[in-house]
Design a protein around this motif. Structure first.
Motif, PDB file in Angstrom:
ATOM      1  N   SER A  36       4.468   1.962  -0.901  1.00 15.73           N
ATOM      2  CA  SER A  36       3.124   1.399  -1.003  1.00 15.73           C
ATOM      3  C   SER A  36       2.096   2.392  -0.477  1.00 15.73           C
ATOM      4  O   SER A  36       2.442   3.422   0.098  1.00 15.73           O
ATOM      5  CB  SER A  36       3.046   0.085  -0.214  1.00 15.73           C
ATOM      6  OG  SER A  36       3.891  -0.880  -0.794  1.00 15.73           O
ATOM      7  N   GLN A  74      -0.172   0.102  -5.857  1.00 17.25           N
ATOM      8  CA  GLN A  74       1.006  -0.273  -5.082  1.00 17.25           C
ATOM      9  C   GLN A  74       0.628  -0.753  -3.678  1.00 17.25           C
ATOM     10  O   GLN A  74       0.792  -0.044  -2.685  1.00 17.25           O
ATOM     11  CB  GLN A  74       1.980   0.903  -5.040  1.00 17.25           C
ATOM     12  CG  GLN A  74       2.570   1.176  -6.416  1.00 17.25           C
ATOM     13  CD  GLN A  74       3.375   2.449  -6.479  1.00 17.25           C
ATOM     14  OE1 GLN A  74       3.610   2.979  -7.561  1.00 17.25           O
ATOM     15  NE2 GLN A  74       3.818   2.986  -5.353  1.00 17.25           N
ATOM     16  N   PRO A  76       0.536  -4.689  -1.238  1.00 13.80           N
ATOM     17  CA  PRO A  76       1.002  -6.087  -1.191  1.00 13.80           C
ATOM     18  C   PRO A  76      -0.146  -7.088  -1.238  1.00 13.80           C
ATOM     19  O   PRO A  76      -0.157  -8.079  -0.488  1.00 13.80           O
ATOM     20  CB  PRO A  76       1.745  -6.144   0.147  1.00 13.80           C
ATOM     21  CG  PRO A  76       1.008  -5.180   1.010  1.00 13.80           C
ATOM     22  CD  PRO A  76       0.591  -4.045   0.096  1.00 13.80           C
ATOM     23  N   PRO A 136       9.964  -9.435  -2.650  1.00 14.98           N
ATOM     24  CA  PRO A 136       9.001  -8.380  -2.947  1.00 14.98           C
ATOM     25  C   PRO A 136       8.056  -8.121  -1.781  1.00 14.98           C
ATOM     26  O   PRO A 136       7.644  -9.053  -1.080  1.00 14.98           O
ATOM     27  CB  PRO A 136       8.245  -8.936  -4.161  1.00 14.98           C
ATOM     28  CG  PRO A 136       9.189  -9.913  -4.786  1.00 14.98           C
ATOM     29  CD  PRO A 136       9.927 -10.521  -3.629  1.00 14.98           C
ATOM     30  N   TRP A 137       7.757  -6.849  -1.541  1.00 17.08           N
ATOM     31  CA  TRP A 137       6.806  -6.379  -0.537  1.00 17.08           C
ATOM     32  C   TRP A 137       7.276  -6.649   0.894  1.00 17.08           C
ATOM     33  O   TRP A 137       6.494  -6.486   1.832  1.00 17.08           O
ATOM     34  CB  TRP A 137       5.413  -7.012  -0.746  1.00 17.08           C
ATOM     35  CG  TRP A 137       4.883  -6.825  -2.126  1.00 17.08           C
ATOM     36  CD1 TRP A 137       4.723  -7.786  -3.067  1.00 17.08           C
ATOM     37  CD2 TRP A 137       4.452  -5.595  -2.734  1.00 17.08           C
ATOM     38  NE1 TRP A 137       4.225  -7.249  -4.229  1.00 17.08           N
ATOM     39  CE2 TRP A 137       4.049  -5.898  -4.054  1.00 17.08           C
ATOM     40  CE3 TRP A 137       4.364  -4.279  -2.287  1.00 17.08           C
ATOM     41  CZ2 TRP A 137       3.560  -4.937  -4.929  1.00 17.08           C
ATOM     42  CZ3 TRP A 137       3.888  -3.320  -3.173  1.00 17.08           C
ATOM     43  CH2 TRP A 137       3.491  -3.645  -4.462  1.00 17.08           C
ATOM     44  N   TRP A 173       7.877  -2.272  -5.680  1.00 15.87           N
ATOM     45  CA  TRP A 173       7.275  -3.354  -4.914  1.00 15.87           C
ATOM     46  C   TRP A 173       7.772  -3.426  -3.471  1.00 15.87           C
ATOM     47  O   TRP A 173       7.665  -4.458  -2.832  1.00 15.87           O
ATOM     48  CB  TRP A 173       7.549  -4.692  -5.593  1.00 15.87           C
ATOM     49  CG  TRP A 173       6.696  -4.952  -6.790  1.00 15.87           C
ATOM     50  CD1 TRP A 173       5.846  -4.093  -7.415  1.00 15.87           C
ATOM     51  CD2 TRP A 173       6.621  -6.181  -7.523  1.00 15.87           C
ATOM     52  NE1 TRP A 173       5.260  -4.696  -8.499  1.00 15.87           N
ATOM     53  CE2 TRP A 173       5.719  -5.984  -8.589  1.00 15.87           C
ATOM     54  CE3 TRP A 173       7.240  -7.419  -7.396  1.00 15.87           C
ATOM     55  CZ2 TRP A 173       5.407  -6.981  -9.505  1.00 15.87           C
ATOM     56  CZ3 TRP A 173       6.939  -8.417  -8.306  1.00 15.87           C
ATOM     57  CH2 TRP A 173       6.027  -8.206  -9.348  1.00 15.87           C
ATOM     58  N   TRP A 316       5.994  -2.526 -14.463  1.00 16.49           N
ATOM     59  CA  TRP A 316       5.354  -3.671 -13.798  1.00 16.49           C
ATOM     60  C   TRP A 316       5.447  -4.927 -14.659  1.00 16.49           C
ATOM     61  O   TRP A 316       5.719  -6.018 -14.153  1.00 16.49           O
ATOM     62  CB  TRP A 316       3.891  -3.355 -13.493  1.00 16.49           C
ATOM     63  CG  TRP A 316       3.674  -2.645 -12.202  1.00 16.49           C
ATOM     64  CD1 TRP A 316       4.080  -1.383 -11.884  1.00 16.49           C
ATOM     65  CD2 TRP A 316       2.988  -3.158 -11.056  1.00 16.49           C
ATOM     66  NE1 TRP A 316       3.680  -1.075 -10.611  1.00 16.49           N
ATOM     67  CE2 TRP A 316       3.015  -2.135 -10.073  1.00 16.49           C
ATOM     68  CE3 TRP A 316       2.347  -4.347 -10.770  1.00 16.49           C
ATOM     69  CZ2 TRP A 316       2.424  -2.296  -8.822  1.00 16.49           C
ATOM     70  CZ3 TRP A 316       1.760  -4.518  -9.525  1.00 16.49           C
ATOM     71  CH2 TRP A 316       1.797  -3.487  -8.555  1.00 16.49           C
TER      72      TRP A 316
END
Length: 342
Positions: A36, A74, A76, A136-137, A173, A316
């Motif tokens: 990220s 990228q 969150p 995710p994240w 992610w 994505w």
């Protein structure tokens, strides 16, 4: 219903477009690799684009997520706004809102969401045990919102009793496997409320809005490419087959967008919106994968290049398709809700 953005929503959308445009260009995304971009997320928080969502509503968030999707930035952003900001603002106690919202707004608290966790059990003292294969994240988060087997929501800090194992997804992610071993957590949503259903529908709507942006970005790249790329002395865009394929992708993108807008508008208006959120999720899953395939296909061989910008939209789009659930799964759940008159 009126989907025209308010002045505040339009200003926030334009600000988000400038920040994402400046800080999520192709070269910067290549440099980030599969991680990220903390500088970009900090810029969003500093600009007030996290905290503003409580006033802008879910429709405002969908507009902002469209801008993220156009660039595949990228960060969150969707996760922490849905599972953190809106979940706490809507279902937290006054004490929880006072304690947690300032940190979420300034980015010092980042929340990931694990809503599909049937194997998680909660003890009477609020300790969670179990595992979630993919969140995710999660690698960017300080907290995680977990739904246990009874569909109760728990907010757990990542620390004591939690273990993360990095997982690589189709899209970058920052995901991880979450293992909980008597991890302390606090409940979110009191007795007599269905916080789980609201947060799940909010997440579906928000990620559908993100998919609308991903598709719009993919299609914009395809249009630019076919207008400049020539074959036999003519731009590809003059070919009828190309025009029809692009037109179908445009209609699919608009269907994703308008169904996400409707679900978001209904939530903001205090109207039932569970079936509308599922409708948006179905379009985002089913039509979204068609659009990103089209965007890649219209680039010809260049679209298969892993370093080409349009390939990121493809990744994505396919990840969002998987995250929202396959079209058949979503359609079955929608049918069951309609059959039960919900």
């Amino acid at each position: 219903m009126d989907f025209t953005p308010t002045e505040a929503q339009a200003e926030a959308r334009d600000l988000a477009a400038r920040i994402f445009g400046d800080l999520a260009g192709h070269e910067r995304l290549k440099a980030a690799g599969t991680g990220s971009d903390p500088e970009l997320f900090k810029a969003l928080c500093t600009a007030g684009l996290v905290g503003a969502v409580t006033e802008l509503g879910l429709l405002g968030l969908v507009l902002l997520l469209e801008e993220q999707g156009r660039t595949t930035a990228q960060v969150p952003y969707a996760a922490t706004c849905v599972h953190g900001l809106l979940a706490v603002a809507s279902h937290g106690t006054p004490e929880q809102r006072e304690r947690l919202l300032p940190g979420i707004e300034d980015g010092s608290v980042v929340v990931a969401g694990a809503l599909s966790a049937p194997g998680v059990r909660a003890a009477a003292r609020g300790e969670l045990t179990g595992s979630v294969p993919v969140v995710p994240w999660l690698r960017d988060a300080t907290h995680v919102l977990v739904a246990d087997a009874g569909r109760h929501l728990w907010l757990a800090p990542l620390g004591e009793g939690t273990a993360l194992t990095p997982v690589e997804l189709t899209a970058p992610w920052s995901a991880a496997r979450l293992t909980l071993d008597r991890a302390p957590a606090e409940p979110l949503g009191g007795p007599g409320t269905d916080a789980f259903a609201d947060v799940l529908a909010t997440a579906r709507t928000a990620f559908a809005g993100l998919q609308a942006g991903v598709c719009a970005g993919s299609l914009a790249r395809a249009v630019a490419h076919t207008n400049t790329r020539e074959q036999f002395g003519r731009p590809l865009a003059t070919r009828q087959a190309v025009q029809l394929r692009a037109a179908d992708a445009h209609l699919d993108t608009e269907a994703i967008r308008v169904t996400a807008y409707e679900a978001a508008w209904r939530r903001d208006a205090g109207l039932p919106y569970a079936t509308h959120a599922l409708t948006a999720a179905w379009w985002a899953s089913e039509a979204g994968q068609r659009v990103v395939h089209t965007g890649q296909h219209l680039h010809g061989g260049a679209g298969a290049d892993l370093d080409h910008p349009v390939h990121r939209h493809f990744l994505w789009g396919r990840q969002l398709d998987a995250h929202l659930g396959s079209g058949a799964e979503v359609l079955q759940e929608l049918g069951e809700l309609i059959a039960h008159g919900e």
